[in-house]
Design a protein around this motif. Structure first.
Motif, PDB file in Angstrom:
ATOM      1  N   UNK A   3      -0.139 -13.198  -5.410  1.00 58.95           N
ATOM      2  CA  UNK A   3       0.739 -11.831  -5.234  1.00 58.95           C
ATOM      3  C   UNK A   3      -0.095 -10.995  -4.862  1.00 58.95           C
ATOM      4  N   UNK A   4       0.826 -10.556  -3.249  1.00 57.77           N
ATOM      5  CA  UNK A   4      -0.492  -9.428  -2.822  1.00 57.77           C
ATOM      6  C   UNK A   4      -0.664  -8.102  -3.469  1.00 57.77           C
ATOM      7  N   UNK A   6      -0.619  -4.244  -2.791  1.00 58.60           N
ATOM      8  CA  UNK A   6      -0.116  -3.047  -2.061  1.00 58.60           C
ATOM      9  C   UNK A   6      -1.769  -2.269  -2.705  1.00 58.60           C
ATOM     10  N   UNK A   7      -2.302  -2.259  -1.257  1.00 54.96           N
ATOM     11  CA  UNK A   7      -3.717  -0.842  -1.015  1.00 54.96           C
ATOM     12  C   UNK A   7      -3.123   0.217  -2.083  1.00 54.96           C
ATOM     13  N   UNK A   8      -3.731   0.624  -2.495  1.00 52.51           N
ATOM     14  CA  UNK A   8      -2.629   2.301  -3.539  1.00 52.51           C
ATOM     15  C   UNK A   8      -3.467   3.225  -1.935  1.00 52.51           C
ATOM     16  N   UNK A   9      -3.291   4.573  -1.956  1.00 52.10           N
ATOM     17  CA  UNK A   9      -3.004   5.286  -1.054  1.00 52.10           C
ATOM     18  C   UNK A   9      -2.283   7.143  -1.250  1.00 52.10           C
ATOM     19  N   UNK A  11       0.944   8.569   0.843  1.00 54.44           N
ATOM     20  CA  UNK A  11       1.322   8.524   1.530  1.00 54.44           C
ATOM     21  C   UNK A  11       2.307   9.550   2.764  1.00 54.44           C
ATOM     22  N   UNK A  32      -0.124   5.108   4.644  1.00 53.37           N
ATOM     23  CA  UNK A  32      -1.078   5.492   3.538  1.00 53.37           C
ATOM     24  C   UNK A  32      -2.767   5.429   4.289  1.00 53.37           C
ATOM     25  N   UNK A  36      -2.755   2.952   7.759  1.00 51.06           N
ATOM     26  CA  UNK A  36      -1.557   1.985   7.474  1.00 51.06           C
ATOM     27  C   UNK A  36      -0.737   2.551   7.629  1.00 51.06           C
ATOM     28  N   UNK A  38       3.675   1.731   7.033  1.00 53.43           N
ATOM     29  CA  UNK A  38       4.322   0.842   6.405  1.00 53.43           C
ATOM     30  C   UNK A  38       5.726   1.424   6.688  1.00 53.43           C
TER      31      UNK A  38
ATOM     32  N   UNK B 151       2.171  -3.319   3.840  1.00 49.03           N
ATOM     33  CA  UNK B 151       3.323  -3.220   2.031  1.00 49.03           C
ATOM     34  C   UNK B 151       2.902  -1.675   1.602  1.00 49.03           C
ATOM     35  N   UNK B 152       3.837  -1.310   1.358  1.00 50.01           N
ATOM     36  CA  UNK B 152       4.402   0.127   0.323  1.00 50.01           C
ATOM     37  C   UNK B 152       3.752   0.369  -1.271  1.00 50.01           C
ATOM     38  N   UNK B 153       2.276   1.111  -0.719  1.00 53.40           N
ATOM     39  CA  UNK B 153       1.912   0.907  -2.108  1.00 53.40           C
ATOM     40  C   UNK B 153       2.819   1.715  -3.362  1.00 53.40           C
ATOM     41  N   UNK B 154       4.460   2.428  -3.338  1.00 59.24           N
ATOM     42  CA  UNK B 154       4.758   2.664  -4.256  1.00 59.24           C
ATOM     43  C   UNK B 154       5.567   1.767  -4.799  1.00 59.24           C
ATOM     44  N   UNK B 155       5.770   0.651  -4.365  1.00 60.16           N
ATOM     45  CA  UNK B 155       6.597  -0.479  -4.578  1.00 60.16           C
ATOM     46  C   UNK B 155       5.727  -1.607  -5.127  1.00 60.16           C
ATOM     47  N   UNK B 156       5.771  -2.485  -6.448  1.00 56.74           N
ATOM     48  CA  UNK B 156       5.156  -3.389  -6.796  1.00 56.74           C
ATOM     49  C   UNK B 156       5.175  -4.395  -5.849  1.00 56.74           C
ATOM     50  N   UNK B 172      11.758   6.321  -4.847  1.00 59.30           N
ATOM     51  CA  UNK B 172      11.664   7.915  -4.285  1.00 59.30           C
ATOM     52  C   UNK B 172      12.194   8.865  -5.576  1.00 59.30           C
TER      53      UNK B 172
END
Lengths: 756, 256
Positions: A3-4, A6-9, A11, A32, A36, A38, B151-156, B172
């Motif tokens: 599963x991917x 998501x790259x941190x950063x 927002x 981000x 990016x 999102x 993809x949103x980094x705040x949600x796995x 949120x």
């Protein structure tokens, strides 16, 4: 990894304007690390959407990162339409080839043999195309068909001003609606949602706005209205005239209407007395007769007329009777006439026109340079000739090889091969064009059929603007600034036009002197700032308070300040435009007959041809062979234009619209019983235009004898999330050319169902 | 159906916060912006075939309501359905059956959460939920290249074999709580807006603290038009619906 992650950063949101349709919704794009995109949310900087958004706008980043984007210019090296024939080329080669073709045509005096079809209309990009085509010597510039296309000829005929009509929707206490599917995408999605909230809100001293919906199919809009009046398909205009009859008979019309030319009997230029609208409607559209046409009971027609007359602020709105695209000239006249009877076209009335903000004007003398437009030259145009956006008449001339050849056909951010009705005609015309160019962000159906594909950036990567929102009663200007860098080797269509203009010749260089498209938009902003009027919206602006005599306080300093504010997604707006500013008739008042038709010699024997009247359904095929009527309808959660449905929009389809790859046709349960059809059964839908397989969905929303299919499915381009899913209804639908405007009018198409 | 349920009396620890939602079905025009915004915000995956609603994943799912009459008396409406974050005594139906504590009801907020790495995919909760709010990842989620960029980094993202559902956008809430702490405010009871509420163009979805009598959501939950789905099950959903249509209200007892 299975599963991917998501790259941190970090927002954070950036404001801009959504340009996926022309509704001018302000949005905030979450980025981000500023790289990016999102998420897109509605922003309250536009008082139109006030923070709301539609499904398409919320999908913006899915289009940005879609796998079916075009990443570099592509040249078809094999037969047109061969997916294996596309070869990547450089921008230098691409523009070089196209520019050389245009230059050659221009130098040979054949500039008119270039045609352009634009997906945008009320934008500077369209105006740029207009300048370019004009300088090239071509009048073959079209925009994709839209509902407001019908407005220009009608408003020209009755007011001496080319529309589009505008409505002060928030002022109405009662709305009589003839097929304007306001909850299904009419006008605009999110702003209409906000308007609906206003209509149903209980405010002390102001009751809720009542809505009566007239249509042949129960849409969401009809279901949400206070009352639904079902009528036979395509007979809404007759009902409007029946209501006009009762209002006139009971003397419940606006007093000043007698001053409008053509209301009472009048004397024409040859001294002959002609019947006026009043006597004509009293004679021809009695509730009994209208009841026979529409199927609505005569008592209901009387009741509706009295309801309208009892409203403090009644408003008549109309769509194209639910079919999308423009309506018939004479039908649109009927709805306008009803508003005239209610006094809505007086100053401070509920109807006026939408002003367009545009400083890009062609230099003098260029119009005479241009050859006649192809449909005019070929004789397929209507009485109003090239004043009408009659793309179907153009395609008909092209398909039949009439007039002159079209050597280059440019399509800019539109998908006519998929989305126009009467798909066979469009394909036929396309095959006759010498060299076809698709300027598009996506590998869509039109791109697949093009000889050259010029990839464009998508919203969030580019500049765009909005010069008007048809239907709004005031001038408005908005800018959409890029929030991230383009992902691929793409070029803004505006920049492509400017580069082509620089290559072609003196005329084009003179008409389009700008270096880059951004400069064009800056010129537009400077034009507004130099006039020094209007104001910029913020999250407290309320357009419902705008009045013709109330000038908003100027809240920007100069062009640079205005640009800065607009870049964040705010809108520039001016006070409400009063009708009298626009009316250019000799009396200064609207009129009830179309003088343009009189000049064309129409209406001498049949005076009603000059006036609003009802046209009975004309449809090819016989009733014996095709006993049913097919309607293709739109819904707000399926996109049927340049943008397809996003993957996340595909989640929301009902399983009576799509199941696996099967599309559905809605059939009234009684009709289905007669035909021996049951829910889910496979059938072939056949019309004089073509046939397609579908499954049956029993739906009491559809009237007996009518069958209904949703627009926007059945793509064959894009990717596995979209292609080959559902019924492609444009293969089945017929288009009728209006005799006056030559606009392609979609109504119902005769059809039959055969068990598969 | 009364507003008395949200005073912390259902065997839960007494708190002052119960996040809840009211969805006005009279206002909902079925544009589905709420669902797209939700799925975009929460990295909900998608399949080439999304038409098998027993296999696909939707946190905000639409239901189609009909009045059962024939043409021309026929009417229809849409019902958007997030997770109801049930407040029933001791446990919600889903948390009660979870053998591994992968789903819990947050006592401070009333939000029913999912802890994906704990989930063993037994799907008991999916069966237990009377509202079909829970979806199972039958396959590895896949975003075609380059869509992972959105993809949103705040949600796995969720892996194959686990359950997922609407969280009331609790990431949120966490962000709003962090902000409150930094600003020296009380993090409990902060206001925040889930993605669906934000997107809705007709203002049909209202969100807030049901236990705050001043809040719009508390006021609307006591509106005469308010009802819950299958109230007889005593799951005490914290999502209320509003409708002035008797036929819509009548359907509320029939389940989803």
């Amino acid at each position: 990894s299975w599963r991917p992650s998501p790259k941190r950063g970090h927002r954070a949101g950036v404001g801009t304007l959504c340009t996926m349709c022309g509704s001018a919704c302000s949005v905030e794009v979450d980025l981000v690390d500023r790289q990016r995109a999102i998420y897109v949310r509605g922003s309250s900087l536009s008082p139109l959407n006030k923070g709301g958004l539609c499904a398409l706008g919320a999908s913006a980043v899915q289009f940005l990162y879609s796998p079916y984007r075009v990443r570099q210019p592509l040249r078809q090296t094999k037969k047109r339409g061969d997916r294996t024939g596309f070869k990547a080329i450089s921008w230098k080669e691409a523009i070089g080839e196209l520019g050389a073709r245009l230059k050659k045509l221009y130098e040979e005096g054949k500039g008119h043999q270039v045609a352009c079809l634009s997906g945008q209309r009320y934008t500077s990009l369209y105006e740029l195309w207009s300048l370019f085509c004009g300088a090239l010597g071509s009048s073959n510039l079209f925009a994709m068909p839209r509902e407001t296309d019908g407005h220009s000829a009608v408003s020209q005929a009755l007011f001496g001003h080319e529309g589009p009509f505008a409505f002060r929707l928030y002022r109405a206490t009662g709305i009589l609606n003839f097929g304007a599917e306001w909850a299904d995408g009419w006008s605009s999605c999110a702003p209409m949602g906000r308007m609906y909230e206003e209509w149903v809100r209980e405010v002390p001293g102001k009751g809720r706005t009542e809505i009566v919906h007239v249509s042949s199919r129960l849409s969401m809009s009809a279901s949400k209205s206070n009352e639904w009046i079902p009528v036979k398909p395509g007979t809404e205009a007759a009902l409007a005239l029946g209501i006009a009859h009762v209002l006139i008979r009971e003397n419940r019309v606006f007093r000043g209407v007698e001053e409008y030319e053509g209301y009472l009997n009048w004397i024409d230029s040859s001294g002959e007395t002609r019947q006026g609208f009043r006597d004509y409607v009293l004679k021809e559209y009695s509730p009994d007769r209208v009841s026979g046409i529409t199927g609505a009971p005569a008592a209901k027609i009387e009741e509706l007329a009295r309801w309208v007359a009892s409203q403090p602020s009644p408003l008549v709105v109309w769509g194209s009777e639910g079919f999308g695209g423009p309506g018939f000239f004479h039908h649109e006249m009927a709805y306008v006439a009803l508003n005239m009877l209610l006094g809505n076209f007086e100053d401070k009335g509920l109807c006026t026109f939408t002003p367009v903000t545009n400083s890009l004007k062609a230099a003098q003398g260029e119009e005479s340079l241009a050859e006649e437009r192809l449909d005019v030259a070929a004789g397929t145009s209507g009485l109003v000739g090239a004043r009408s956006n009659s793309i179907y008449a153009f395609f008909e001339a092209l398909a039949q090889g009439k007039g002159y050849p079209v050597d280059v056909l440019l399509v800019c951010e539109a998908n006519p091969i998929y989305s126009m009705a009467d798909a066979a005609l469009v394909r036929d015309a396309w095959s006759k064009a010498g060299f076809t160019v698709a300027m598009t962000g996506f590998m869509d159906e039109t791109a697949l059929e093009a000889d050259l594909i010029l990839p464009t950036p998508v919203m969030l990567e580019r500049w765009d603007d909005v010069t008007a929102v048809p239907g709004l009663p005031f001038a408005l200007y908005g800018l959409s600034a890029p929030v991230i860098n383009p992902l691929y080797d793409v070029k803004h269509p505006g920049d492509v036009v400017l580069q082509l203009a620089a290559m072609v010749g003196d005329e084009t260089r003179r008409a389009l002197p700008w270096k880059k498209y951004e400069d064009v938009l800056k010129a537009q902003v400077k034009f507004i700032a130099d006039q020094g009027i209007g104001a910029v919206s913020d999250d407290k602006t309320d357009f419902s308070h705008l009045e013709p005599d109330k000038t908003p306080k100027k809240n920007y300093r100069n062009a640079a300040d205005l640009l800065k504010k607009l870049k964040k997604g705010s809108l520039w707006y001016a006070p409400v435009a009063s009708t009298s500013q626009f009316v250019k008739t000799e009396t200064g008042k609207p009129r009830f007959f179309a003088s343009v038709l009189e000049n064309a010699g129409m209406g001498l024997e049949k005076p009603e041809l000059l006036m609003p009247h009802f046209l009975a359904l004309q449809s090819s095929g016989s009733e014996q062979e095709y006993p049913l009527l097919l309607v293709a309808y739109g819904v707000s959660y399926i996109s049927s234009g340049y943008f397809p449905n996003s993957p996340l929009m595909m989640k929301n389809l009902w399983d009576f619209e799509l199941k696996g790859n099967d599309g559905f046709i809605g059939v009234n349960p009684a009709t289905a019983k007669e035909l021996g059809l049951a829910e889910g059964m496979s059938v072939v839908v056949e019309t004089p235009q073509g046939k397609a397989r579908a499954r049956v969905h029993l739906s009491p929303a559809v009237s007996p004898g009518l069958i209904a299919a949703v627009k926007g499915l059945g793509h064959w381009a894009y990717d596995e999330y979209l292609a080959d899913k559902g019924l492609r209804v444009t293969e089945l639908t017929e288009v009728q050319l209006d005799p006056v405007t030559a606009l392609g009018v979609e109504r119902v198409t005769r059809a039959k169902l055969v068990r598969a | 159906m009364s507003g008395k349920q949200h005073n912390g009396e259902h065997g839960h620890g007494k708190g002052s916060v119960r996040y809840g939602m009211v969805i006005d079905l009279d206002k909902c025009t079925g544009c589905m912006a709420c669902a797209v915004a939700c799925h975009q915000e929460n990295n909900v995956s998608f399949l080439p075939d999304e038409t098998d609603k027993t296999r696909n994943i939707a946190w905000m799912r639409m239901y189609y309501l009909e009045n059962g009459r024939d043409y021309p008396e026929y009417r229809f409406a849409y019902l958007p359905r997030p997770c109801f974050h049930c407040d029933s005594p001791h446990h919600t139906p889903c948390t009660f059956v979870c053998p591994v504590n992968a789903t819990q009801r947050d006592e401070r907020t009333g939000i029913v959460n999912m802890i994906y790495p704990r989930c063993i995919g037994c799907r008991y909760c999916m069966v237990a939920c009377p509202y079909h709010a829970r979806c199972f990842n039958w396959w590895d989620p896949r975003w075609p290249e380059p869509m992972e960029e959105m993809l949103n980094p705040e949600v796995s993202t969720r892996m194959r074999g686990v359950i997922e559902k609407c969280t009331f956008c609790h990431h949120r809430l966490n962000r709003a709580r962090d902000k409150a702490r930094i600003e020296g405010r009380d993090p409990d009871g902060v206001e925040y807006t889930p993605a669906c509420v934000e997107a809705c163009p007709t203002g049909a979805i209202v969100f807030g603290n049901l236990m705050d009598p001043e809040s719009e959501v508390a006021r609307l939950s006591k509106d005469p038009r308010a009802f819950q789905i299958s109230a007889k099950l005593k799951t005490y959903p914290k999502v209320y619906y509003l409708s002035s249509q008797p036929w819509v209200r009548k359907l509320s007892d029939k389940g989803l």
